[in-house]
Write a protein that holds these residues in place. Structure first.
Motif, short mmCIF file in Angstrom:
data_model
loop_
_atom_site.label_atom_id
_atom_site.label_comp_id
_atom_site.label_asym_id
_atom_site.label_seq_id
_atom_site.Cartn_x
_atom_site.Cartn_y
_atom_site.Cartn_z
N PRO A 41 -8.54 -3.06 8.49
CA PRO A 41 -8.51 -3.09 7.01
C PRO A 41 -8.03 -1.78 6.40
CG PRO A 41 -10.77 -2.90 7.78
CD PRO A 41 -9.92 -3.20 8.99
N LEU A 42 -8.32 -0.65 7.07
CA LEU A 42 -7.85 0.64 6.55
C LEU A 42 -6.33 0.72 6.57
CD1 LEU A 42 -10.44 3.09 8.17
CD2 LEU A 42 -10.12 2.67 5.73
N ALA A 43 -5.71 0.18 7.64
CA ALA A 43 -4.25 0.13 7.70
C ALA A 43 -3.70 -0.76 6.59
CB ALA A 43 -3.81 -0.39 9.07
N GLY A 44 -4.44 -1.84 6.29
CA GLY A 44 -4.05 -2.72 5.19
C GLY A 44 -4.10 -2.01 3.85
N LEU A 45 -5.17 -1.24 3.63
CA LEU A 45 -5.29 -0.46 2.39
C LEU A 45 -4.18 0.58 2.27
CD1 LEU A 45 -9.08 0.36 1.80
CD2 LEU A 45 -7.55 -0.93 0.31
N MET A 46 -3.84 1.19 3.40
CA MET A 46 -2.77 2.18 3.41
C MET A 46 -1.45 1.53 2.99
SD MET A 46 -1.66 4.69 6.53
CE MET A 46 -3.14 5.67 6.54
N GLY A 47 -1.21 0.34 3.52
CA GLY A 47 0.00 -0.39 3.16
C GLY A 47 0.02 -0.78 1.69
N GLU A 48 -1.14 -1.20 1.18
CA GLU A 48 -1.24 -1.57 -0.24
C GLU A 48 -1.02 -0.36 -1.14
OE1 GLU A 48 -4.25 -4.27 -3.03
OE2 GLU A 48 -4.75 -3.87 -0.93
N GLY A 49 -1.54 0.79 -0.70
CA GLY A 49 -1.37 2.03 -1.47
C GLY A 49 0.09 2.43 -1.57
N THR A 50 0.81 2.36 -0.45
CA THR A 50 2.24 2.73 -0.48
C THR A 50 3.05 1.73 -1.30
OG1 THR A 50 2.53 1.58 1.64
CG2 THR A 50 2.23 3.94 1.72
N GLU A 51 2.64 0.46 -1.26
CA GLU A 51 3.32 -0.56 -2.06
C GLU A 51 3.17 -0.28 -3.55
OE1 GLU A 51 3.26 -5.42 -2.62
OE2 GLU A 51 2.35 -4.53 -0.83
N GLU A 52 1.96 0.16 -3.95
CA GLU A 52 1.72 0.50 -5.35
C GLU A 52 2.52 1.73 -5.77
OE1 GLU A 52 -0.17 -1.17 -7.73
OE2 GLU A 52 -0.12 -2.72 -6.19
N ILE A 53 2.61 2.70 -4.87
CA ILE A 53 3.38 3.92 -5.17
C ILE A 53 4.85 3.58 -5.38
CG2 ILE A 53 4.22 6.11 -4.18
CD1 ILE A 53 1.46 6.44 -2.89
N SER A 54 5.34 2.54 -4.68
CA SER A 54 6.75 2.16 -4.81
C SER A 54 7.11 1.73 -6.23
CB SER A 54 7.09 1.04 -3.83
OG SER A 54 6.48 -0.18 -4.21
N PHE A 55 6.13 1.25 -7.01
CA PHE A 55 6.40 0.88 -8.40
C PHE A 55 6.75 2.11 -9.24
CE2 PHE A 55 3.80 -2.83 -7.14
CZ PHE A 55 4.65 -3.84 -7.58
#
Length: 348
Positions: A37-51
């Motif tokens: 789940p931590l890897a999932g959160l990391m991916g979600e965080g980078t996805e949000e930064i992409s905006f």
């Protein structure tokens, strides 16, 4: 992602277990369940930064932080001198991406959309670069497997450092190629869908930093239990490195590839699979070679089984992706090869 968020409960459980001096095998399992789940959160965080940074920079960050988990786990394995685990996890990450992730994506997407298309030019560039990268990894190993070891002495490390420098240079040049000199090839893939960020930039960066720190702690728990789990379950270090650790480190990224394929975005799914593999070979592997100099220098020499698996995986993905189309049967074929390789390493 909802299931992954429920799995965050394993983080405090793993800390409690550590304070209670739980067995190494239990710590390995708890750490593995926490890292996913931590890897999932990391991916979600980078996805949000992409905006905020734009889709191109966001895609690059997503790939980089997507492999950060693998890098962190391998770093702690290096500290403990588990070189075979580190090298097999590098090979396993590539094999898992191009066979398991791409296979599952083509199968799921093909069942829903019958035949899917993708940007042939981009995939040709990426798959050709991947073939070069694997050849770059294999040549030193093929050389050392055919030369008398006594003649080489400590030249393994020198050869590994040289290869690592060349790989890093090629990685930098590939970024220049995609971001500057030939960015028009890639710009056709960028589709704006009017989506907006769910998080503020501050929250996205905070989640990214906290996730990275927690993954570092959990990775130390995970690595400390590798020896125990291999003995208790009768597994080889090769199997743990080439199958289990890549699945743990890239579970969230794998699920994203399948979701993108089901949304008929095979370009994104292919970029996740092939792009991530490229970064593993051209960036993560050289960085690990340099980091090993802080402890005991690690050679970049893979064993024969890893070499064969890498070469077969890359040749197959080049063949499957050269027509610009995919279907569910091609996905099944990729998965079949992956399971055959996994079964072979299981019995080693």
């Amino acid at each position: 992602m909802k299931v992954l968020k429920y799995m965050l409960i394993f983080i405090p459980i793993s800390f409690i277990a550590e304070f209670m001096h739980a067995s190494s095998s239990i710590m390995f399992i708890l750490a593995a369940l926490s890292i996913v789940p931590l890897a999932g959160l990391m991916g979600e965080g980078t996805e949000e930064i992409s905006f905020y940074s734009g889709p191109k920079i966001g895609g690059f960050l997503n790939g980089t932080f997507g492999n950060a988990t693998e890098l962190i786990i391998s770093f702690f394995a290096l500290k403990q001198g588990l070189f075979e685990v580190v090298k097999s996890s590098i090979a396993g990450a590539v094999i898992g991406n191009v066979l398991l992730v791409l296979g599952a994506s083509m199968l799921a997407g093909g069942l829903k959309h019958k035949t899917q298309t993708f940007n042939k030019k981009v995939v040709e560039v990426s798959s050709s670069m991947l073939l070069f990268a694997v050849v770059g990894l294999c040549i030193p190993a093929l050389f050392t497997h055919t030369v008398d070891v006594a003649l080489l002495n400590t030249r393994y490390e020198s050869l590994s450092i040289f290869v690592a420098i060349v790989m890093i240079a090629i990685y930098i040049l590939s970024l220049i190629f995609s971001f500057f000199t030939h960015k028009d090839i890639y710009s056709a893939d960028i589709e704006e869908e009017g989506l907006t960020a769910k998080w503020s930039l501050k929250k996205a960066i905070s989640v990214l930093v906290i996730s990275t720190v927690l993954i570092a702690i959990e990775s130390e728990f995970l690595v400390s239990g590798i020896e125990s789990i291999t003995k208790s379950l009768g597994l080889s270090e090769f199997f743990v490195g080439i199958i289990i650790i890549p699945i743990i480190g890239n579970a969230a990224e794998h699920s994203t590839g399948v979701v993108m394929a089901m949304k008929n975005k095979m370009d994104v799914a292919l970029e996740i699979a092939i792009g991530s593999s490229l970064q593993i070979i051209l960036f993560v592997a050289p960085v690990l070679i340099f980091l090993s100099l802080l402890f005991t220098p690690m050679s970049i020499i893979f064993n024969q089984f890893e070499l064969i698996a890498l070469i077969v995986a890359v040749l197959i993905v080049n063949r499957v992706s050269n027509d610009g189309e995919s279907n569910w049967l091609e996905g099944v074929q990729l998965l079949a090869v992956y399971f055959i390789i996994a079964a072979s390493f299981f019995i080693l």
